[in-house]
Design a protein around this motif. Structure first.
Motif, PDB file in Angstrom:
ATOM      1  N   PHE A 117      39.829  48.049  48.239  1.00 60.82           N
ATOM      2  CA  PHE A 117      39.940  47.503  46.880  1.00 60.82           C
ATOM      3  C   PHE A 117      39.427  48.515  45.885  1.00 60.82           C
ATOM      4  CE2 PHE A 117      40.789  43.071  47.683  1.00 60.82           C
ATOM      5  CZ  PHE A 117      40.998  42.493  46.445  1.00 60.82           C
ATOM      6  N   PHE A 118      40.038  48.620  44.733  1.00 58.33           N
ATOM      7  CA  PHE A 118      39.466  49.386  43.621  1.00 58.33           C
ATOM      8  C   PHE A 118      40.091  48.883  42.326  1.00 58.33           C
ATOM      9  CE2 PHE A 118      42.886  51.777  45.653  1.00 58.33           C
ATOM     10  CZ  PHE A 118      43.715  52.195  44.605  1.00 58.33           C
ATOM     11  N   GLN A 119      39.551  49.331  41.201  1.00 57.72           N
ATOM     12  CA  GLN A 119      40.116  48.933  39.907  1.00 57.72           C
ATOM     13  C   GLN A 119      40.607  50.175  39.175  1.00 57.72           C
ATOM     14  OE1 GLN A 119      38.748  45.441  37.922  1.00 57.72           O
ATOM     15  NE2 GLN A 119      36.750  45.528  38.911  1.00 57.72           N
ATOM     16  N   VAL A 120      41.607  49.985  38.310  1.00 60.05           N
ATOM     17  CA  VAL A 120      42.146  51.125  37.565  1.00 60.05           C
ATOM     18  C   VAL A 120      42.222  50.798  36.078  1.00 60.05           C
ATOM     19  CG1 VAL A 120      43.447  52.119  39.495  1.00 60.05           C
ATOM     20  CG2 VAL A 120      44.540  50.390  38.071  1.00 60.05           C
ATOM     21  N   VAL A 121      41.933  51.822  35.270  1.00 60.45           N
ATOM     22  CA  VAL A 121      42.122  51.716  33.817  1.00 60.45           C
ATOM     23  C   VAL A 121      43.072  52.838  33.396  1.00 60.45           C
ATOM     24  CG1 VAL A 121      39.901  50.609  33.337  1.00 60.45           C
ATOM     25  CG2 VAL A 121      40.040  53.111  33.386  1.00 60.45           C
ATOM     26  N   ASN A 122      43.569  52.763  32.161  1.00 61.62           N
ATOM     27  CA  ASN A 122      44.593  53.721  31.697  1.00 61.62           C
ATOM     28  C   ASN A 122      45.729  53.809  32.717  1.00 61.62           C
ATOM     29  OD1 ASN A 122      43.286  54.322  29.278  1.00 61.62           O
ATOM     30  ND2 ASN A 122      41.949  55.797  30.301  1.00 61.62           N
ATOM     31  N   VAL A 175      43.123  45.277  39.156  1.00 61.69           N
ATOM     32  CA  VAL A 175      42.566  45.424  40.503  1.00 61.69           C
ATOM     33  C   VAL A 175      43.707  45.831  41.430  1.00 61.69           C
ATOM     34  CG1 VAL A 175      41.435  44.206  42.410  1.00 61.69           C
ATOM     35  CG2 VAL A 175      40.863  43.610  40.046  1.00 61.69           C
ATOM     36  N   ILE A 176      43.447  46.806  42.297  1.00 58.59           N
ATOM     37  CA  ILE A 176      44.448  47.223  43.287  1.00 58.59           C
ATOM     38  C   ILE A 176      43.870  46.921  44.662  1.00 58.59           C
ATOM     39  CG2 ILE A 176      45.780  49.173  44.223  1.00 58.59           C
ATOM     40  CD1 ILE A 176      46.393  48.703  41.278  1.00 58.59           C
ATOM     41  N   ASN A 177      44.678  46.285  45.509  1.00 54.43           N
ATOM     42  CA  ASN A 177      44.175  46.168  46.871  1.00 54.43           C
ATOM     43  C   ASN A 177      45.214  46.543  47.911  1.00 54.43           C
ATOM     44  OD1 ASN A 177      45.110  43.256  46.418  1.00 54.43           O
ATOM     45  ND2 ASN A 177      44.603  43.207  48.565  1.00 54.43           N
ATOM     46  N   LEU A 227      46.516  43.264  40.625  1.00 57.07           N
ATOM     47  CA  LEU A 227      46.012  41.956  40.197  1.00 57.07           C
ATOM     48  C   LEU A 227      45.355  42.023  38.827  1.00 57.07           C
ATOM     49  CD1 LEU A 227      45.122  38.934  41.066  1.00 57.07           C
ATOM     50  CD2 LEU A 227      42.929  40.005  41.526  1.00 57.07           C
ATOM     51  N   LEU A 228      45.774  41.107  37.976  1.00 58.38           N
ATOM     52  CA  LEU A 228      45.112  40.915  36.692  1.00 58.38           C
ATOM     53  C   LEU A 228      44.161  39.735  36.825  1.00 58.38           C
ATOM     54  CD1 LEU A 228      44.797  41.207  33.577  1.00 58.38           C
ATOM     55  CD2 LEU A 228      46.799  39.703  33.365  1.00 58.38           C
ATOM     56  N   GLN A 229      42.878  39.989  36.558  1.00 57.66           N
ATOM     57  CA  GLN A 229      41.888  38.892  36.535  1.00 57.66           C
ATOM     58  C   GLN A 229      41.639  38.506  35.078  1.00 57.66           C
ATOM     59  OE1 GLN A 229      38.441  38.682  39.277  1.00 57.66           O
ATOM     60  NE2 GLN A 229      38.314  40.885  39.038  1.00 57.66           N
ATOM     61  N   ASP A 230      41.254  37.264  34.841  1.00 58.15           N
ATOM     62  CA  ASP A 230      40.752  36.961  33.493  1.00 58.15           C
ATOM     63  C   ASP A 230      39.246  37.258  33.478  1.00 58.15           C
ATOM     64  OD1 ASP A 230      39.517  34.820  34.725  1.00 58.15           O
ATOM     65  OD2 ASP A 230      40.782  33.273  33.822  1.00 58.15           O
ATOM     66  N   GLY A 231      38.558  36.860  32.426  1.00 57.68           N
ATOM     67  CA  GLY A 231      37.145  37.263  32.306  1.00 57.68           C
ATOM     68  C   GLY A 231      36.155  36.415  33.081  1.00 57.68           C
ATOM     69  N   ILE A 232      36.644  35.430  33.857  1.00 57.27           N
ATOM     70  CA  ILE A 232      35.731  34.471  34.478  1.00 57.27           C
ATOM     71  C   ILE A 232      35.154  34.965  35.808  1.00 57.27           C
ATOM     72  CG2 ILE A 232      35.571  32.123  35.433  1.00 57.27           C
ATOM     73  CD1 ILE A 232      37.751  31.395  33.274  1.00 57.27           C
TER      74      ILE A 232
END
Length: 364
Positions: free
Chosen positions: A86-91, A276-278, A241-246
């Motif tokens: 799992f990791f997260q990406v911006v830009n 989020v990328i998994n 995956l797009l998460q909301d702020g919760i």
């Protein structure tokens, strides 16, 4: 229907599953306690004591892949794929306004009256490519998941415009289009790191099947005894995956064979503007086990309803998946047998969520 009238299991099952009221309908009916069918056995509950702090920095700026830090970022991405999965990406190239719109239209779809959503129930939906439902496979589950969902499989633009729900089709289609480039870029890095140079047509095959889901997790009277989604890994190649702020998404850390008492889970914090990328099972199989499909699950919340919007990028059903020959030659052994993705997918959907057991189907 008043909450008190769910006097037996079948009346609740009919109301929630068959009539399409979903968990949201249950909550809206005034249900203030968790019905027995949703109470998870203790080992499936998300115990706060087993939740570790955040691992290391697992958020990567993809714009740096086009500059002098390319190698460094590519290396960090492959490290994340080999360890946590799992990791997260911006830009990442997906417009931030679109991400905000996706959350809005997800809420818009699920807050409609049940009869508006029920037209997409399995068996009556105008297209097999659109399905509204609840839990994962309710008929096969001992305890239901506290989640409603809408699933849209992409075939072509005109089908999407004709059959996907009008409340969210434009945004869902745009989400697929604007994320495709990023998915291919990540796959190129990950497959390239295995010593294989994938050509464009091979990459297209590996992510030729795309499904956008909108997941809705209504507020829950007791998050400690329920789960939004049970422990599982995804079957495809890469999930965006797009998460909301919760928040509420947890990934299993470290030893996949740890006992239930010893396992550790890490919360994946929502980061504004990040995706989020998994890693999915397909990529674990292709890499002969070097990349780890991430076992993950979702906790429910009592404060406000949560949405998430994944795109499952998977191989076309006819594509054969098995360890890449170059990797097997280097490893000296194949850890998985080759099957078509359709065979893998049919096996995956035939059972309830149970960690990474889906991989047993191809393990040698």
């Amino acid at each position: 229907m008043a909450a008190s009238s769910f006097n037996d299991e079948s009346s609740l099952f009919n109301f929630v599953v068959k009539q399409g009221n979903g968990v949201k309908g249950l909550v809206d009916s005034g249900q203030t306690t968790v019905p027995g069918q949703y109470i998870q056995p203790p080992h499936h509950r998300i115990n706060k004591e087993h939740v570790a702090g955040s691992l290391e920095n697992m958020t990567f700026d993809l714009s740096e892949l086009d500059g002098p830090n390319h190698e460094q970022v590519a290396k960090a991405i492959t490290h994340a794929a080999e360890t946590l999965g799992f990791f997260q990406v911006v830009n990442h190239g997906v417009p931030l306004e679109l991400l905000e719109s996706l959350k809005v239209v997800a809420h818009k779809f699920f807050t409609q009256p049940a009869e508006k959503k029920a037209v997409y129930l399995k068996g009556v939906s105008p297209s097999p490519m659109v399905k509204y439902g609840t839990s994962f496979v309710p008929e096969k589950e001992k305890a239901l998941e506290w989640k409603d969902y809408l699933s849209m499989t992409y075939t072509n633009d005109s089908d999407a415009f004709n059959f996907w729900p009008s409340e969210c089709k434009e945004e869902a289609l745009e989400y697929i289009k604007t994320s495709t480039e990023m998915v291919k870029k990540l796959l190129q890095i990950l497959i390239g790191n295995l010593g294989v140079k994938p050509n464009d047509s091979r990459l297209d095959e590996l992510v030729g099947l795309k499904m956008v889901n909108m997941n809705f997790y209504p507020t829950c009277p007791d998050p400690n005894v329920t789960v939004g989604v049970g422990r599982h890994s995804d079957m495809g190649t890469l999930t965006v995956l797009l998460q909301d702020g919760i928040g509420g998404l947890y990934v299993k850390k470290g030893d996949q064979n740890a006992s239930l008492e010893d396992e550790e889970w890490i919360g994946i914090p929502p980061i504004d503007g990040a995706l989020v990328i998994n890693i999915g099972d397909t990529l674990q199989i292709l890499s002969n086990g070097r990349y780890k499909s991430a076992e993950h699950r979702v906790r429910t919340t009592s404060s406000q309803s949560r949405v998430s919007v994944p795109i499952f990028n998977a191989p076309l059903p006819v594509v054969k998946i098995g360890p890449l020959p170059e990797v097997v030659a280097r490893d000296g052994v194949a850890r998985y047998r080759e099957v078509t993705f359709e065979e893998y997918m049919n096996n995956f959907f035939a059972k309830s969520h149970d960690g990474k057991k889906s991989l047993d189907f191809v393990s040698l």
